[in-house]
Design an enzyme around this catalytic site. Sequence first.
Site, PDB file in Angstrom:
ATOM      1  N   SER A  40       0.868  -1.183   0.000  1.00 32.94           N
ATOM      2  CA  SER A  40       0.000   0.000   0.000  1.00 32.94           C
ATOM      3  C   SER A  40       0.897   1.222   0.000  1.00 32.94           C
ATOM      4  O   SER A  40       2.044   1.154   0.472  1.00 32.94           O
ATOM      5  CB  SER A  40      -0.858   0.010   1.261  1.00 32.94           C
ATOM      6  OG  SER A  40      -1.422   1.293   1.466  1.00 32.94           O
ATOM      7  N   TYR A  81      -2.694  -0.857  10.510  1.00 27.72           N
ATOM      8  CA  TYR A  81      -2.581  -1.091   9.062  1.00 27.72           C
ATOM      9  C   TYR A  81      -1.229  -0.591   8.524  1.00 27.72           C
ATOM     10  O   TYR A  81      -0.522  -1.312   7.812  1.00 27.72           O
ATOM     11  CB  TYR A  81      -3.740  -0.375   8.359  1.00 27.72           C
ATOM     12  CG  TYR A  81      -3.840  -0.630   6.879  1.00 27.72           C
ATOM     13  CD1 TYR A  81      -4.382  -1.813   6.391  1.00 27.72           C
ATOM     14  CD2 TYR A  81      -3.380   0.313   5.959  1.00 27.72           C
ATOM     15  CE1 TYR A  81      -4.471  -2.048   5.022  1.00 27.72           C
ATOM     16  CE2 TYR A  81      -3.474   0.089   4.596  1.00 27.72           C
ATOM     17  CZ  TYR A  81      -4.018  -1.091   4.133  1.00 27.72           C
ATOM     18  OH  TYR A  81      -4.108  -1.323   2.788  1.00 27.72           O
TER      19      TYR A  81
HETATM   20  C1  BGC Z   1      -6.242   1.431   1.844  1.00 28.14           C
HETATM   21  C2  BGC Z   1      -7.420   2.199   1.288  1.00 28.14           C
HETATM   22  C3  BGC Z   1      -7.006   3.618   0.954  1.00 28.14           C
HETATM   23  C4  BGC Z   1      -5.721   3.655   0.143  1.00 28.14           C
HETATM   24  C5  BGC Z   1      -5.198   5.083  -0.059  1.00 28.14           C
HETATM   25  C6  BGC Z   1      -5.094   1.527   0.886  1.00 28.14           C
HETATM   26  O1  BGC Z   1      -4.015   0.784   1.328  1.00 28.14           O
HETATM   27  O2  BGC Z   1      -6.613   0.071   2.073  1.00 28.14           O
HETATM   28  O3  BGC Z   1      -8.478   2.209   2.228  1.00 28.14           O
HETATM   29  O4  BGC Z   1      -8.035   4.253   0.208  1.00 28.14           O
HETATM   30  O5  BGC Z   1      -4.729   2.895   0.773  1.00 28.14           O
HETATM   31  O6  BGC Z   1      -5.174   5.824   1.120  1.00 28.14           O
END
Ligand code: BGC
Length: 267
Positions: free
Chosen positions: A152, A165
């Site tokens: 991410s 996260y």
């Molecule tokens: C998240 C999303 C988010 C995106 C950008 C991703 O890793 O799971 O919820 O919209 O990152 O912020």
Amino acid sequence: MAANLQHQTVLVTGASSGIGQAIAIAMGKAGANVIINYHEDDKAADDTLRQIEALGGTGLVVKADVSKEVEVIEMFNSAIKKFGTVDILVNNAGIQKDSKFVDMSLKDWQTVMDTNLTGQFLCAREAAREFCRRGLVGERSVAAGKIIFISSVHNIVPWAGHANYTASKGGETMLMKTMAQELAPQKIRVNSIAPGAIKTDINKKVWSDPQQAAELLRLIPYQRIGEPDDVAKVAAWLASDEADYITGTTIYVDGGMTLYPEFAHGG
Ligand code: BGC
């Protein structure tokens, strides 16, 4: 040139929806046999398989919780029994359990770590063991195996309200790099793709609300929210021999989200 994954088998975790489903279909389109892992939604996993079969591909649906060692080992055993080996792993399964840091429960911290980081470790370890056991099969690929982590932008972008996260994604990056360094001599390539805001269920609350979607667009210089296929096409290419000299790196598929967009008009 379209990626060619003929005669290879790919295992995609979390392939019943969103980015994982799109990757499974793209890999099937590129000619790979696809192991469609899911945890809860068996109908959606079957739908992924049907879409692959409709394109002339083949696959197998396997239920497993990626955070459970026994289930991961069993999943790899079923995949190997059906297709002989696994050539590519896409470590995609991931979840969010958001809360303010001071309110974050140990349970929500642990649940996110279990799926996003321990799950990626367990699947990557089984894949690497299989790649080392089998070794190189030149007719299929010039590498003995490929592992793609779905990371991410939040592996480098801090995100208030999402400490579990972001920590899992930051950890994933060092896991990926260390594995890449350790396994390169065995001809195993390990990389990450870091998506930005992609339209899936995980962030549906944001992109389906016009005001929140407009705010989100302010964070994306390229001025569109991504589609699962934006990530899937890159994954199919990265798994193919076209990308053979790439290992230990993260490819951002984010419309420029990591470019500090607020500095476009200030600073
Ligand atoms: C998240 C999303 C988010 C995106 C950008 C991703 O890793 O799971 O919820 O919209 O990152 O912020």
